[in-house]
Design an enzyme around this catalytic site. Structure first.
Site, PDB file in Angstrom:
ATOM      1  N   GLU A 364      29.688 -66.554   8.996  1.00  0.00           N
ATOM      2  CA  GLU A 364      28.896 -66.296  10.282  1.00  0.00           C
ATOM      3  C   GLU A 364      29.328 -66.592  11.232  1.00  0.00           C
ATOM      4  O   GLU A 364      29.013 -66.931  11.840  1.00  0.00           O
ATOM      5  CB  GLU A 364      27.582 -67.593  10.592  1.00  0.00           C
TER       6      GLU A 364
HETATM    7  N1  CAA Z   1      22.879 -60.896  21.651  1.00  0.00           N
HETATM    8  C1  CAA Z   1      23.371 -59.204  22.229  1.00  0.00           C
HETATM    9  N2  CAA Z   1      24.188 -59.057  22.438  1.00  0.00           N
HETATM   10  C2  CAA Z   1      25.414 -59.161  22.483  1.00  0.00           C
HETATM   11  C3  CAA Z   1      25.217 -60.171  21.836  1.00  0.00           C
HETATM   12  C4  CAA Z   1      24.384 -61.447  21.757  1.00  0.00           C
HETATM   13  N3  CAA Z   1      25.488 -62.717  21.015  1.00  0.00           N
HETATM   14  N4  CAA Z   1      26.787 -60.817  21.739  1.00  0.00           N
HETATM   15  C5  CAA Z   1      27.042 -59.378  22.596  1.00  0.00           C
HETATM   16  N5  CAA Z   1      26.736 -58.806  22.319  1.00  0.00           N
HETATM   17  C6  CAA Z   1      27.148 -57.237  23.343  1.00  0.00           C
HETATM   18  C7  CAA Z   1      27.597 -57.107  24.187  1.00  0.00           C
HETATM   19  O1  CAA Z   1      26.834 -57.874  25.812  1.00  0.00           O
HETATM   20  C8  CAA Z   1      27.984 -56.068  24.708  1.00  0.00           C
HETATM   21  O2  CAA Z   1      27.266 -55.414  25.189  1.00  0.00           O
HETATM   22  P1  CAA Z   1      27.610 -53.416  26.416  1.00  0.00           P
HETATM   23  O3  CAA Z   1      28.496 -52.970  24.938  1.00  0.00           O
HETATM   24  O4  CAA Z   1      26.320 -53.396  26.884  1.00  0.00           O
HETATM   25  O5  CAA Z   1      28.276 -54.613  27.026  1.00  0.00           O
HETATM   26  C9  CAA Z   1      28.401 -56.002  23.065  1.00  0.00           C
HETATM   27  O6  CAA Z   1      26.865 -56.963  22.001  1.00  0.00           O
HETATM   28  C10 CAA Z   1      29.861 -56.044  22.405  1.00  0.00           C
HETATM   29  O7  CAA Z   1      29.819 -57.299  22.886  1.00  0.00           O
HETATM   30  P2  CAA Z   1      31.162 -57.670  22.598  1.00  0.00           P
HETATM   31  O8  CAA Z   1      32.891 -56.595  23.628  1.00  0.00           O
HETATM   32  O9  CAA Z   1      31.678 -59.168  23.381  1.00  0.00           O
HETATM   33  O10 CAA Z   1      31.997 -57.363  21.260  1.00  0.00           O
HETATM   34  P3  CAA Z   1      33.311 -57.581  20.359  1.00  0.00           P
HETATM   35  O11 CAA Z   1      33.690 -56.695  19.927  1.00  0.00           O
HETATM   36  O12 CAA Z   1      34.571 -58.270  22.029  1.00  0.00           O
HETATM   37  O13 CAA Z   1      33.121 -59.026  19.203  1.00  0.00           O
HETATM   38  C11 CAA Z   1      32.286 -60.989  18.586  1.00  0.00           C
HETATM   39  C12 CAA Z   1      31.855 -59.801  19.896  1.00  0.00           C
HETATM   40  C13 CAA Z   1      31.978 -62.197  19.468  1.00  0.00           C
HETATM   41  C14 CAA Z   1      34.008 -62.111  18.387  1.00  0.00           C
HETATM   42  C15 CAA Z   1      31.930 -60.860  17.872  1.00  0.00           C
HETATM   43  O14 CAA Z   1      32.177 -59.730  16.724  1.00  0.00           O
HETATM   44  C16 CAA Z   1      31.783 -62.110  16.363  1.00  0.00           C
HETATM   45  O15 CAA Z   1      30.412 -62.588  16.519  1.00  0.00           O
HETATM   46  N6  CAA Z   1      32.597 -61.819  15.430  1.00  0.00           N
HETATM   47  C17 CAA Z   1      32.030 -62.738  14.384  1.00  0.00           C
HETATM   48  C18 CAA Z   1      31.453 -61.970  12.543  1.00  0.00           C
HETATM   49  C19 CAA Z   1      30.712 -62.750  12.298  1.00  0.00           C
HETATM   50  O16 CAA Z   1      29.850 -63.240  12.891  1.00  0.00           O
HETATM   51  N7  CAA Z   1      30.632 -62.586  11.133  1.00  0.00           N
HETATM   52  C20 CAA Z   1      29.662 -63.356  10.146  1.00  0.00           C
HETATM   53  C21 CAA Z   1      29.428 -62.313   9.102  1.00  0.00           C
HETATM   54  S1  CAA Z   1      27.742 -63.037   8.505  1.00  0.00           S
HETATM   55  C22 CAA Z   1      28.259 -63.437   6.878  1.00  0.00           C
HETATM   56  O17 CAA Z   1      29.768 -65.037   7.696  1.00  0.00           O
HETATM   57  C23 CAA Z   1      27.659 -63.846   6.146  1.00  0.00           C
HETATM   58  C24 CAA Z   1      27.600 -65.081   4.770  1.00  0.00           C
HETATM   59  O18 CAA Z   1      27.029 -64.279   4.309  1.00  0.00           O
HETATM   60  C25 CAA Z   1      27.244 -66.231   5.166  1.00  0.00           C
END
Ligand code: CAA
Length: 380
Positions: A364
Site C-alpha cells: 500500500e
Molecule cells: N487523493 C486524490 N487525488 C490524488 C491523490 C490523493 N491522495 N494523490 C494524487 N492525486 C491526484 C493529483 O492531484 C493529480 O491530479 P491532477 O492530474 O488533476 O493534477 C493526479 O492524482 C496525479 O498525481 P501525481 O502526479 O502525484 O501522481 P504520480 O503518478 O506522481 O504518483 C504516487 C504519485 C504517490 C507515487 C502514487 O503513484 C502512489 O501512491 N504509488 C504507490 C502505489 C501504491 O500504494 N500501491 C499499493 C497497491 S495496493 C496493495 O499494496 C495491495 C495489497 O494487497 C495490500
C-alpha cells in the site's frame, strides 16, 4: 483535545479482541506454516458487521467511525497480522473503492452490501508488473464493446484475490493518454476470462492469500463501471489514503502483540538468579519500545480521526503508515532478540510477527513512497 475512546469504539475493540483470542489464536501457527486462510473465521467476523463499520447503513454498513474500524484491525493484528490485512483490504481497498467512487447509490448498495455483511469477500486490483510504486504504469485496458466493455490485462499481488467474490479492477480506456483515461470496474468471481493466476509463496502474512488475476477478454456490462474514464487514478489514490491507515493499524497491532509477549517473558524468564526484567538494559529497551508504540498510536488515531471528520488525510495517513510499520519492524526484531533462542523458535510467535511486520513497510505504498507523499506536500 480528548484522548478517550468513545463507548462505541471501546465496544468494537473488545469484540475484536475477544474474537481474536477465541477464533484466531487457536491454529495461528499452523495456518502460518501451511499458508491456510481461516475462511470460516473470516466469514464469522464479517457476520458480526466488522467489515462494514465505517460505511453507511443505507449501503449495508454499520454507520460507525473510521477509528472504530481501525481499532478492529489493530486488535486482530495483535494475534494474527495476516487476518488483519485481509480485513483491511476487504474494507479499505475494496469497500473504499466502491464507497468513494462516483457509482450510483444503487451500484454502491449492490457492490458494498455483500462485503459489509460478510457474505462475500472483496479484493483490489491496481498493481501490475509495470505498475508498482508507479501506480500510473497501468497496462490493463478496457475497450468499449457494444453496450459494455472488454477487459484485458494482468493484476498482481492481489490480497484476497484467490477467493474474492468481488474485485475492483483499475484499467485504462485509452493507453495513449494514460491515467487521464483510468476507470474502475467491479468484477465477480467466475466471469468468463477472469481467472486466478499464480498464488504467491510469501515470507510473512502466510495465511493471507495473494495471487495474480488474469483478465482475458472479460466482457463487463456498463453497470459495473464505478469510476468513469479519468476518475480512476484519483479514486485509487484516495482509497489508498484510507488503506494506509488500515496497514498502519495492522503494523501497530503486530508491534503491540509482540511487545506483550516479550513483557510477559521478561517477567517470567530467570537468568543470573533473577527475572530478565530486572536487567536494566532490557527494562530500558522495553521502555523505549513502549514509547515508540505510543508515538505511533497517536499518529494512527489522528489519521483515522482526520479521515472520519472529512479533513485532508493523505499526509497524516502516510505519516501513520510509515511510523506504525517501522515501529512494527523495530519492535518485533527487538522482541526476537530479547527472547533469545526462544524468540527464534516458532512457538513463541515473535519470529512470525517479525516476518509479518516486514511486508507492512512495503505494501500500500512503500515507506519510501510515504516520504514522497509527505515531502510532496511540504514544498508545494
Ligand atoms: N487523493 C486524490 N487525488 C490524488 C491523490 C490523493 N491522495 N494523490 C494524487 N492525486 C491526484 C493529483 O492531484 C493529480 O491530479 P491532477 O492530474 O488533476 O493534477 C493526479 O492524482 C496525479 O498525481 P501525481 O502526479 O502525484 O501522481 P504520480 O503518478 O506522481 O504518483 C504516487 C504519485 C504517490 C507515487 C502514487 O503513484 C502512489 O501512491 N504509488 C504507490 C502505489 C501504491 O500504494 N500501491 C499499493 C497497491 S495496493 C496493495 O499494496 C495491495 C495489497 O494487497 C495490500
Amino acid at each position: 483535545m480528548n484522548f478517550d475512546l468513545t463507548q462505541e469504539q471501546q465496544q468494537i475493540q473488545k469484540l475484536a479482541r475477544t474474537f481474536a483470542e477465541n477464533e484466531l489464536a487457536p491454529g495461528v501457527l499452523e495456518r502460518d506454516a501451511n499458508s491456510e486462510f481461516p475462511m470460516e473465521a473470516f466469514k464469522k467476523f464479517g457476520g458480526m458487521g466488522m467489515y462494514g463499520i465505517p460505511y453507511p447503513k443505507a449501503f449495508g454498513g454499520q454507520g460507525g467511525s473510521y477509528l472504530s474500524y481501525i481499532l478492529g484491525v489493530e486488535e486482530v493484528s495483535k494475534i494474527d497480522g495476516a487476518f488483519g490485512i485481509s480485513f483491511s483490504v476487504n474494507t479499505s481497498l475494496y469497500g473504499g473503492s466502491v464507497m468513494y467512487s462516483s457509482a450510483t447509490d444503487e451500484q454502491k448498495k449492490r457492490f458494498l452490501a455483500p462485503i459489509a455483511s460478510g457474505a462475500a469477500v472483496g479484493s483490489f486490483g491496481l498493481t501490475e508488473h509495470t505498475a508498482g510504486s508507479d501506480a500510473a504504469g497501468q497496462q490493463t485496458v478496457a475497450t468499449p464493446d457494444g453496450d459494455g466493455y472488454v477487459l484485458n490485462g494482468t493484476k498482481i499481488f492481489n490480497t484476497n484475490g484467490p477467493f474474492a467474490d468481488y474485485t475492483v479492477v483499475y484499467c485504462l480506456m485509452d493507453p495513449s493518454i494514460g491515467t487521464k483515461s483510468m476507470a474502475a470496474f467491479v468484477l465477480e468471481k467466475g466471469m468468463p476470462g477472469f481467472t486466478v493466476g499464480r498464488l504467491e509463496d510469501k515470507m510473512g502474512i502466510r495465511s493471507a492469500q495473494v495471487s495474480e488475476m488474469h483478465l482475458d477478454n472479460v466482457r463487463v456490462s456498463a453497470d459495473r463501471m464505478i469510476a468513469k474514464p479519468g476518475e480512476g487514478f484519483k479514486l485509487a489514490m484516495k482509497v489508498l489514503d484510507g488503506g494506509r491507515i488500515g496497514v498502519a493499524a495492522q503494523g501497530l497491532g503486530i508491534a503491540k502483540g509482540a511487545f506483550e509477549i516479550a513483557r510477559k517473558y521478561l517477567m517470567e524468564r530467570e537468568q543470573f538468579g533473577k527475572p530478565l526484567c530486572k536487567q536494566q538494559y532490557l527494562a530500558f529497551k522495553m521502555a523505549e519500545l513502549q514509547t515508540e508504540i505510543e508515538k505511533a498510536e497517536l499518529l494512527l488515531y489522528k489519521a483515522a480521526i482526520c479521515k472520519e471528520e472529512g479533513k485532508p488525510h493523505s499526509v497524516p495517513a502516510a505519516m501513520a503508515k510509515m511510523t506504525c510499520t517501522d515501529t512494527a519492524m523495530r519492535v518485533t526484531t527487538e522482541c526476537v532478540q530479547m527472547l533469545g533462542g526462544n524468540g527464534y523458535m516458532k512457538g513463541y510467535h515473535v519470529e512470525r510477527m517479525m516476518r509479518d511486520a516486514k511486508i507492512t513497510q512495503i505494501y500500500e505504498g512503500t515507506n519510501e513512497i510515504q516520504r514522497l507523499v509527505i515531502s510532496g506536500q511540504l514544498f508545494r
